[in-house]
Write an enzyme that holds these catalytic residues in place. Structure first.
Site, mmCIF file in Angstrom:
data_model
loop_
_atom_site.group_PDB
_atom_site.id
_atom_site.type_symbol
_atom_site.label_atom_id
_atom_site.label_comp_id
_atom_site.label_asym_id
_atom_site.label_seq_id
_atom_site.Cartn_x
_atom_site.Cartn_y
_atom_site.Cartn_z
ATOM 1 C CG HIS A 254 -1.798 -1.214 1.277
ATOM 2 N ND1 HIS A 254 -2.869 -1.390 0.440
ATOM 3 C CD2 HIS A 254 -1.728 -2.327 2.038
ATOM 4 C CE1 HIS A 254 -3.429 -2.551 0.692
ATOM 5 N NE2 HIS A 254 -2.758 -3.139 1.663
ATOM 6 C CG ASP B 222 -0.797 4.131 -4.494
ATOM 7 O OD1 ASP B 222 0.155 3.333 -4.495
ATOM 8 O OD2 ASP B 222 -1.852 3.928 -3.874
#
Length: 193
Positions: free
Chosen positions: A122, A152
């Site tokens: 993550h 991300d």
């Protein structure tokens, strides 16, 4: 628009790939997102400028349809963990044999090689492993999780979009497609020909 006429197949995934696809769409690419069937979706803010189609990749007909879409496109944006496309019979090498001008962009947490290649992760993991997390916060205090997905979006999605644009530029010179290995932790983008 700079990417007008470029056809992109974006396989549905989490934040980095949809962000990458949205950036490409914002610059004129025709982006078709391939969603899973039987999944309820709500207002996806990263779907701006895209079309979508739902395909059941657990059937032979679904895989055949995805193959046709990929082979007829300029770019395939794949967000799955290592080995998923190969299990479907859609490895980038097979698709490049059918369309030698294809740009196949693989966008994962840790890249296609190394001890973490098959691991889930993550944004906070990627920030910590890259060393960036230690820079967030006040001097002498514990680091804090940022309110946005830095790894991300910046480390993965935006870097992958740049890699795709560079591969498209190279294709105008060589006529050949490439496989791009982009990740949130290991940058820069690696081109495999």
């Amino acid at each position: 628009m700079a990417l007008a006429g470029v056809k992109v197949i974006e396989l549905a995934g989490l934040a980095p790939a949809p962000f990458c696809g949205m950036v490409l769409a914002d610059f004129g690419a025709k982006v078709i997102r391939v969603d899973r069937t039987k999944v309820f979706t709500t207002g996806d803010t990263l779907a701006r400028g895209k079309r979508s189609v739902a395909i059941n990749l657990k059937t032979a007909d679904g895989v055949a349809l995805l193959r046709r879409l990929c082979v007829q496109s300029d770019v395939v944006l794949e967000p799955y963990r290592k080995g998923v496309m190969e299990k479907l019979g859609l490895s980038p090498y097979e698709l490049l044999r059918e369309n030698p001008r294809l740009i196949f962009a693989r966008l994962t947490g840790y890249g296609q090689n190394g001890c973490y290649a098959t691991a889930a992760g993550h944004d906070i993991n990627y920030l910590a492993m890259s060393g960036l997390l230690s820079r967030l916060g006040r001097s002498g205090e514990k680091p804090y999780a940022p309110p946005i997905l830095i790894a991300d979006f910046a480390g993965g999605g935006l870097t992958c979009a740049l890699g795709i644009v560079l591969a498209l530029l190279e294709r105008t010179r060589s006529g050949k497609g490439q496989i791009i290995d982009a990740s949130m932790v290991r940058n820069p983008v690696i081109f495999i020909t």
